[in-house]
Design a protein around this motif. Structure first.
Motif, PDB file in Angstrom:
ATOM      1  N   PRO A 175       0.821  -1.209   0.000  1.00 50.01           N
ATOM      2  CA  PRO A 175       0.000   0.000   0.000  1.00 50.01           C
ATOM      3  C   PRO A 175       0.854   1.258   0.000  1.00 50.01           C
ATOM      4  CG  PRO A 175      -0.044  -1.049   2.154  1.00 50.01           C
ATOM      5  CD  PRO A 175       0.653  -1.992   1.240  1.00 50.01           C
ATOM      6  N   GLY A 176       0.397   2.237  -0.780  1.00 54.09           N
ATOM      7  CA  GLY A 176       1.106   3.502  -0.884  1.00 54.09           C
ATOM      8  C   GLY A 176       0.472   4.589  -0.040  1.00 54.09           C
ATOM      9  N   PRO A 177       0.897   5.829  -0.250  1.00 52.32           N
ATOM     10  CA  PRO A 177       0.410   6.944   0.575  1.00 52.32           C
ATOM     11  C   PRO A 177      -1.060   7.276   0.367  1.00 52.32           C
ATOM     12  CG  PRO A 177       1.814   7.738  -1.218  1.00 52.32           C
ATOM     13  CD  PRO A 177       1.936   6.254  -1.202  1.00 52.32           C
ATOM     14  N   GLU A 178      -1.683   6.676  -0.657  1.00 53.09           N
ATOM     15  CA  GLU A 178      -3.118   6.910  -0.830  1.00 53.09           C
ATOM     16  C   GLU A 178      -3.937   6.224   0.262  1.00 53.09           C
ATOM     17  OE1 GLU A 178      -2.502   2.924  -2.882  1.00 53.09           O
ATOM     18  OE2 GLU A 178      -1.367   4.758  -2.517  1.00 53.09           O
ATOM     19  N   ILE A 179      -3.303   5.321   1.003  1.00 55.69           N
ATOM     20  CA  ILE A 179      -3.949   4.590   2.093  1.00 55.69           C
ATOM     21  C   ILE A 179      -3.570   5.245   3.422  1.00 55.69           C
ATOM     22  CG2 ILE A 179      -4.016   2.381   3.306  1.00 55.69           C
ATOM     23  CD1 ILE A 179      -5.422   2.244   0.685  1.00 55.69           C
ATOM     24  N   PRO A 180      -4.528   5.500   4.314  1.00 53.98           N
ATOM     25  CA  PRO A 180      -4.194   6.083   5.628  1.00 53.98           C
ATOM     26  C   PRO A 180      -3.196   5.221   6.402  1.00 53.98           C
ATOM     27  CG  PRO A 180      -6.555   6.222   5.241  1.00 53.98           C
ATOM     28  CD  PRO A 180      -5.989   5.372   4.138  1.00 53.98           C
ATOM     29  N   ALA A 181      -2.444   5.880   7.273  1.00 63.21           N
ATOM     30  CA  ALA A 181      -1.345   5.217   7.978  1.00 63.21           C
ATOM     31  C   ALA A 181      -1.794   4.003   8.774  1.00 63.21           C
ATOM     32  CB  ALA A 181      -0.644   6.218   8.887  1.00 63.21           C
ATOM     33  N   GLU A 182      -2.932   4.111   9.460  1.00 66.98           N
ATOM     34  CA  GLU A 182      -3.375   2.992  10.284  1.00 66.98           C
ATOM     35  C   GLU A 182      -3.641   1.753   9.439  1.00 66.98           C
ATOM     36  OE1 GLU A 182      -6.218   3.167  13.926  1.00 66.98           O
ATOM     37  OE2 GLU A 182      -7.431   2.468  12.249  1.00 66.98           O
ATOM     38  N   ARG A 183      -4.254   1.936   8.274  1.00 62.72           N
ATOM     39  CA  ARG A 183      -4.543   0.785   7.416  1.00 62.72           C
ATOM     40  C   ARG A 183      -3.272   0.233   6.782  1.00 62.72           C
ATOM     41  NH1 ARG A 183      -9.932   0.665   3.995  1.00 62.72           N
ATOM     42  NH2 ARG A 183     -10.669   0.293   6.130  1.00 62.72           N
ATOM     43  N   ARG A 184      -2.327   1.097   6.421  1.00 62.95           N
ATOM     44  CA  ARG A 184      -1.041   0.602   5.911  1.00 62.95           C
ATOM     45  C   ARG A 184      -0.354  -0.245   6.972  1.00 62.95           C
ATOM     46  NH1 ARG A 184      -0.195   6.060   4.362  1.00 62.95           N
ATOM     47  NH2 ARG A 184       1.592   6.258   5.767  1.00 62.95           N
ATOM     48  N   SER A 185      -0.369   0.249   8.197  1.00 65.71           N
ATOM     49  CA  SER A 185       0.232  -0.499   9.299  1.00 65.71           C
ATOM     50  C   SER A 185      -0.452  -1.854   9.466  1.00 65.71           C
ATOM     51  CB  SER A 185       0.114   0.318  10.587  1.00 65.71           C
ATOM     52  OG  SER A 185       0.514  -0.425  11.707  1.00 65.71           O
ATOM     53  N   GLY A 186      -1.795  -1.867   9.390  1.00 63.61           N
ATOM     54  CA  GLY A 186      -2.536  -3.120   9.513  1.00 63.61           C
ATOM     55  C   GLY A 186      -2.160  -4.132   8.452  1.00 63.61           C
ATOM     56  N   PHE A 187      -1.915  -3.660   7.237  1.00 66.55           N
ATOM     57  CA  PHE A 187      -1.481  -4.553   6.159  1.00 66.55           C
ATOM     58  C   PHE A 187      -0.197  -5.270   6.546  1.00 66.55           C
ATOM     59  CE2 PHE A 187       1.439  -5.062   2.558  1.00 66.55           C
ATOM     60  CZ  PHE A 187       0.705  -5.881   1.706  1.00 66.55           C
ATOM     61  N   TRP A 188       0.776  -4.517   7.063  1.00 68.35           N
ATOM     62  CA  TRP A 188       2.068  -5.130   7.395  1.00 68.35           C
ATOM     63  C   TRP A 188       1.975  -6.043   8.615  1.00 68.35           C
ATOM     64  CZ3 TRP A 188       5.375  -5.515   3.779  1.00 68.35           C
ATOM     65  CH2 TRP A 188       5.461  -4.530   2.791  1.00 68.35           C
ATOM     66  N   ILE A 189       1.072  -5.747   9.526  1.00 72.18           N
ATOM     67  CA  ILE A 189       0.852  -6.650  10.664  1.00 72.18           C
ATOM     68  C   ILE A 189       0.282  -7.982  10.180  1.00 72.18           C
ATOM     69  CG2 ILE A 189      -0.537  -7.006  12.761  1.00 72.18           C
ATOM     70  CD1 ILE A 189      -0.273  -3.971  13.259  1.00 72.18           C
ATOM     71  N   GLU A 190      -0.681  -7.906   9.262  1.00 71.82           N
ATOM     72  CA  GLU A 190      -1.246  -9.136   8.681  1.00 71.82           C
ATOM     73  C   GLU A 190      -0.173  -9.910   7.926  1.00 71.82           C
ATOM     74  OE1 GLU A 190      -4.432 -10.176   8.885  1.00 71.82           O
ATOM     75  OE2 GLU A 190      -5.684  -8.419   9.328  1.00 71.82           O
ATOM     76  N   MET A 191       0.658  -9.201   7.164  1.00 72.09           N
ATOM     77  CA  MET A 191       1.710  -9.871   6.399  1.00 72.09           C
ATOM     78  C   MET A 191       2.746 -10.511   7.316  1.00 72.09           C
ATOM     79  SD  MET A 191       0.968 -10.008   3.311  1.00 72.09           S
ATOM     80  CE  MET A 191       2.490 -10.948   3.116  1.00 72.09           C
ATOM     81  N   ALA A 192       2.998  -9.884   8.468  1.00 76.79           N
ATOM     82  CA  ALA A 192       3.943 -10.480   9.418  1.00 76.79           C
ATOM     83  C   ALA A 192       3.445 -11.846   9.868  1.00 76.79           C
ATOM     84  CB  ALA A 192       4.128  -9.557  10.626  1.00 76.79           C
ATOM     85  N   ARG A 193       2.149 -11.939  10.153  1.00 77.14           N
ATOM     86  CA  ARG A 193       1.582 -13.216  10.574  1.00 77.14           C
ATOM     87  C   ARG A 193       1.667 -14.245   9.443  1.00 77.14           C
ATOM     88  NH1 ARG A 193      -2.890 -14.264  15.005  1.00 77.14           N
ATOM     89  NH2 ARG A 193      -1.012 -13.630  16.108  1.00 77.14           N
ATOM     90  N   ALA A 194       1.382 -13.812   8.219  1.00 78.90           N
ATOM     91  CA  ALA A 194       1.456 -14.733   7.081  1.00 78.90           C
ATOM     92  C   ALA A 194       2.891 -15.246   6.900  1.00 78.90           C
ATOM     93  CB  ALA A 194       0.973 -14.039   5.813  1.00 78.90           C
ATOM     94  N   ARG A 195       3.860 -14.367   7.010  1.00 76.94           N
ATOM     95  CA  ARG A 195       5.257 -14.797   6.833  1.00 76.94           C
ATOM     96  C   ARG A 195       5.718 -15.687   7.992  1.00 76.94           C
ATOM     97  NH1 ARG A 195       6.851 -12.569   2.356  1.00 76.94           N
ATOM     98  NH2 ARG A 195       6.324 -10.433   1.780  1.00 76.94           N
ATOM     99  N   LEU A 196       5.228 -15.397   9.185  1.00 76.23           N
ATOM    100  CA  LEU A 196       5.579 -16.242  10.320  1.00 76.23           C
ATOM    101  C   LEU A 196       5.010 -17.639  10.122  1.00 76.23           C
ATOM    102  CD1 LEU A 196       6.913 -16.409  13.097  1.00 76.23           C
ATOM    103  CD2 LEU A 196       4.799 -15.537  14.088  1.00 76.23           C
ATOM    104  N   TRP A 197       3.758 -17.727   9.685  1.00 72.12           N
ATOM    105  CA  TRP A 197       3.143 -19.032   9.429  1.00 72.12           C
ATOM    106  C   TRP A 197       3.830 -19.781   8.286  1.00 72.12           C
ATOM    107  CZ3 TRP A 197      -2.723 -17.385   9.597  1.00 72.12           C
ATOM    108  CH2 TRP A 197      -3.133 -17.295  10.943  1.00 72.12           C
ATOM    109  N   SER A 198       4.441 -19.037   7.376  1.00 75.38           N
ATOM    110  CA  SER A 198       5.116 -19.692   6.245  1.00 75.38           C
ATOM    111  C   SER A 198       6.523 -20.148   6.599  1.00 75.38           C
ATOM    112  CB  SER A 198       5.177 -18.740   5.044  1.00 75.38           C
ATOM    113  OG  SER A 198       6.093 -17.681   5.278  1.00 75.38           O
TER     114      SER A 198
END
Length: 389
Positions: free
Chosen positions: A311-334
């Motif tokens: 996500p780029g700057p068109e997305i609010p900071a909180e939602r960008r942060s949420g994306f990376w938190i979700e991705m952290a869990r996906a990478r940990l599970w992988s």
């Protein structure tokens, strides 16, 4: 080279077209302190950092991601928020601000909510809520709809602080205020917006099946997508329903709602509609959220999305942060703890306080620490910052 606090201060000061003298005056600190901070030769203490952040209109954690004082400020404000809504059905005091000023101040608070500046919104929430309620109680005719919208927006900013900092009972009461105000408006968009927020209650209680049912009913009563705002509001509600359906274990329902959201987003630019970000990028972020919510067997979809997109700057900071938190869990599970930690560090760049208060981050950092027997200093420091060790 890692960006230091002073560089962030200088960048935000220039964006706001302030001189160093302007900043020193607004923050009530010395000009030499501002100059030394921006050069990186002095680090401001907590009180100075808070003063500079306030003068720049940002939470101190935006200037220093390691700052942990926001939690203290939020928790100190929660009793006042609770007192303000204790008798929300009754008119007691007149508003201190005229409607135009209140509308402007609430717009600022909504921007701070989207940027995850919880300390600042908690501080302003009681007075914003009190004035919004006062205006709704004395409104009549066509003004009722606008006044109800202001109450919903003010309560939602307060709810962001309450919910993120674990005050789920207060969050539920604030959502009751939103539902009460929206019912006065007879505005389908506003009622759908409140249904979107109400999903927090079901997510916090992990009552996903009943949450899915409630959101389906809200969609049945939702607005016709005949304006940009109505389309975005309906699309956002489909996105939220997709996540709750995924948490309930219903992959088919989750994917159906994602498809509906994707269709509605196809004709809209990414933007903020009635306080909620919606558009093609937001739908893609929710694809990641749905895949993670469905469990380990579905993370391939999240990993595929993140392979060539973020996500780029068109997305609010909180939602960008949420994306990376979700991705952290996906990478940990992988089986990729290093990749998971990189994602959490990226999340912190966008919204430090969102990361620090997110329960998944504590869980995942604990697992990363266990998987990496020889922990790097940066990992240990991160774990201490969020209180995981």
């Amino acid at each position: 080279m890692t960006e230091h606090i002073g560089q962030r201060v200088a960048a935000l000061r220039r964006i706001r077209r302030m001189t160093q003298a302007d900043l020193a005056r607004e923050a009530h600190v010395s000009l030499p302190m501002v100059k030394a901070c921006e050069r990186g030769v002095r680090s401001p203490g907590p009180s100075t950092l808070e003063a500079i952040g306030s003068a720049l209109g940002v939470d101190a954690s935006r200037l220093d991601p390691s700052y942990v004082g926001t939690s203290r400020h939020v928790h100190a404000a929660l009793p006042a928020i609770s007192a303000t809504i204790a008798g929300y059905e009754y008119a007691v005091d007149p508003a201190d601000r005229p409607p135009a000023q209140l509308r402007s101040d609430i717009d600022v608070a909504v921007g701070r909510r989207l940027a995850a500046q919880y300390g600042l919104i908690a501080k302003s929430a009681p007075s914003l809520l009190g004035d919004a309620l006062a205006h709704l109680h004395c409104a009549s005719g066509a003004r009722v709809r606008e006044a109800a919208g202001l109450v919903v927006a003010a309560a939602r900013t307060a709810d962001a602080a309450a919910y993120k900092f674990g005050a789920h009972d207060l969050s539920a009461r604030l959502i009751d205020v939103m539902r009460w105000a929206a019912a006065h408006s007879e505005d389908a968009d506003l009622n759908a917006c409140v249904a979107y927020v109400r999903a927090e209650t079901f997510l916090a209680a992990r009552t996903y099946r009943v949450g899915h049912l409630a959101l389906e009913q809200a969609l049945d009563a939702g607005p016709a997508p005949n304006t940009a705002q109505s389309t975005a509001t309906l699309g956002a509600l489909h996105m939220r329903t997709a996540v709750v359906a995924a948490r309930a274990g219903s992959a088919d329902a989750a994917n159906n709602h994602l498809n509906e959201a994707r269709t509605l987003a196809s004709g809209l630019p990414e933007g903020v509609y009635l306080g909620t970000s919606f558009g093609p990028s937001s739908v893609r972020i929710h694809e990641v959220a749905v895949s993670v919510s469905l469990g380990k067997g579905h993370i391939g979809r999240a990993l595929d999305i993140a392979r060539d997109w973020s996500p780029g700057p068109e997305i609010p900071a909180e939602r960008r942060s949420g994306f990376w938190i979700e991705m952290a869990r996906a990478r940990l599970w992988s089986g990729n703890p290093d990749g998971a930690f990189k994602c959490l560090k990226e999340a912190r760049k966008h919204a430090p306080q969102h990361v620090r208060e997110h329960p998944w981050v504590r869980e995942d950092i604990g697992k990363i620490l266990r998987l990496r027997r020889a922990s790097a200093d940066s990992l240990t420091s991160f774990a201490e910052w969020i209180g995981a060790v």
